[in-house]
Motif scaffolding. Structure first.
Motif, PDB file in Angstrom:
ATOM      1  N   VAL A 115      50.307  49.933  33.857  1.00 43.56           N
ATOM      2  CA  VAL A 115      48.898  49.867  34.227  1.00 43.56           C
ATOM      3  C   VAL A 115      48.702  48.608  35.066  1.00 43.56           C
ATOM      4  O   VAL A 115      49.085  47.520  34.653  1.00 43.56           O
ATOM      5  N   LYS A 116      48.107  48.778  36.247  1.00 40.98           N
ATOM      6  CA  LYS A 116      47.884  47.640  37.138  1.00 40.98           C
ATOM      7  C   LYS A 116      46.427  47.606  37.546  1.00 40.98           C
ATOM      8  O   LYS A 116      45.902  48.582  38.061  1.00 40.98           O
ATOM      9  N   VAL A 117      45.788  46.483  37.310  1.00 36.76           N
ATOM     10  CA  VAL A 117      44.438  46.234  37.800  1.00 36.76           C
ATOM     11  C   VAL A 117      44.619  45.134  38.842  1.00 36.76           C
ATOM     12  O   VAL A 117      44.770  43.956  38.497  1.00 36.76           O
ATOM     13  N   THR A 118      44.626  45.540  40.098  1.00 43.13           N
ATOM     14  CA  THR A 118      44.967  44.638  41.204  1.00 43.13           C
ATOM     15  C   THR A 118      44.143  43.356  41.145  1.00 43.13           C
ATOM     16  O   THR A 118      42.935  43.386  41.008  1.00 43.13           O
ATOM     17  N   GLY A 119      44.864  42.237  41.206  1.00 47.53           N
ATOM     18  CA  GLY A 119      44.233  40.929  41.179  1.00 47.53           C
ATOM     19  C   GLY A 119      44.026  40.385  39.779  1.00 47.53           C
ATOM     20  O   GLY A 119      43.942  39.181  39.592  1.00 47.53           O
ATOM     21  N   LEU A 120      43.939  41.270  38.783  1.00 50.08           N
ATOM     22  CA  LEU A 120      43.650  40.815  37.426  1.00 50.08           C
ATOM     23  C   LEU A 120      44.904  40.737  36.561  1.00 50.08           C
ATOM     24  O   LEU A 120      45.265  39.667  36.080  1.00 50.08           O
ATOM     25  N   SER A 129      46.758  37.716  40.908  1.00 50.15           N
ATOM     26  CA  SER A 129      46.431  36.546  41.733  1.00 50.15           C
ATOM     27  C   SER A 129      45.037  35.983  41.441  1.00 50.15           C
ATOM     28  O   SER A 129      44.859  34.762  41.391  1.00 50.15           O
ATOM     29  N   LEU A 130      44.038  36.835  41.225  1.00 48.81           N
ATOM     30  CA  LEU A 130      42.689  36.332  40.926  1.00 48.81           C
ATOM     31  C   LEU A 130      42.657  35.583  39.602  1.00 48.81           C
ATOM     32  O   LEU A 130      42.015  34.540  39.475  1.00 48.81           O
ATOM     33  N   LEU A 131      43.354  36.110  38.621  1.00 49.24           N
ATOM     34  CA  LEU A 131      43.404  35.468  37.314  1.00 49.24           C
ATOM     35  C   LEU A 131      44.141  34.135  37.380  1.00 49.24           C
ATOM     36  O   LEU A 131      43.704  33.139  36.817  1.00 49.24           O
ATOM     37  N   LYS A 132      45.238  34.122  38.127  1.00 53.94           N
ATOM     38  CA  LYS A 132      46.002  32.872  38.276  1.00 53.94           C
ATOM     39  C   LYS A 132      45.158  31.792  38.953  1.00 53.94           C
ATOM     40  O   LYS A 132      45.173  30.633  38.545  1.00 53.94           O
ATOM     41  N   LYS A 133      44.416  32.184  39.993  1.00 53.97           N
ATOM     42  CA  LYS A 133      43.560  31.216  40.693  1.00 53.97           C
ATOM     43  C   LYS A 133      42.443  30.697  39.786  1.00 53.97           C
ATOM     44  O   LYS A 133      42.114  29.524  39.827  1.00 53.97           O
ATOM     45  N   ALA A 134      41.888  31.578  38.970  1.00 52.99           N
ATOM     46  CA  ALA A 134      40.771  31.187  38.093  1.00 52.99           C
ATOM     47  C   ALA A 134      41.212  30.163  37.057  1.00 52.99           C
ATOM     48  O   ALA A 134      40.453  29.231  36.766  1.00 52.99           O
ATOM     49  N   VAL A 135      42.396  30.295  36.503  1.00 48.20           N
ATOM     50  CA  VAL A 135      42.834  29.357  35.478  1.00 48.20           C
ATOM     51  C   VAL A 135      43.439  28.085  36.053  1.00 48.20           C
ATOM     52  O   VAL A 135      43.586  27.099  35.341  1.00 48.20           O
ATOM     53  N   ALA A 136      43.753  28.091  37.334  1.00 47.77           N
ATOM     54  CA  ALA A 136      44.342  26.914  37.975  1.00 47.77           C
ATOM     55  C   ALA A 136      43.291  25.890  38.352  1.00 47.77           C
ATOM     56  O   ALA A 136      43.619  24.764  38.705  1.00 47.77           O
ATOM     57  N   LYS A 137      42.034  26.272  38.292  1.00 45.17           N
ATOM     58  CA  LYS A 137      40.954  25.346  38.700  1.00 45.17           C
ATOM     59  C   LYS A 137      40.701  24.295  37.665  1.00 45.17           C
ATOM     60  O   LYS A 137      40.806  24.409  36.535  1.00 45.17           O
TER      61      LYS A 137
END
Length: 93
Positions: A44-49, A85-93
């Protein structure tokens, strides 16, 4: 801090304009589809998440923590979750 299911339902309902009842039904349906897909071996892939896939674990030797005795841990399946990628960016802030 963690977000439980009822808090998640409330947050999604307020952002989406859906009722809490409809939001909970959608989350429950997502959970069922995720479980059924992974159980059948489908990723299951939710793109970006995130992406989730069933992985096979080989038989291995372990130790009983109480006795130190070696034991055989049988082959089994597990779940591998990967952040998008979106999840990785959100936690890197």
């Amino acid at each position: 801090m963690s977000l439980n299911k009822s808090e998640l339902v409330s947050a999604i309902a307020s952002k989406s304009g859906l009722t809490k009842t409809d939001t909970e039904k959608a989350i429950d349906a997502f959970q069922e589809v995720l479980i059924e897909s992974l159980a059948s071996g489908e990723a299951v892939k939710v793109t970006g998440l995130f992406s989730a896939e069933r992985v096979e674990r080989a038989e291995r030797t372990g130790r009983n923590p109480r006795t130190g005795e070696e034991i055989i841990i049988p082959a089994n399946f597990g779940v591998k979750l990967s952040a998008g990628s979106l999840l990785k960016k959100a936690v890197a802030k």
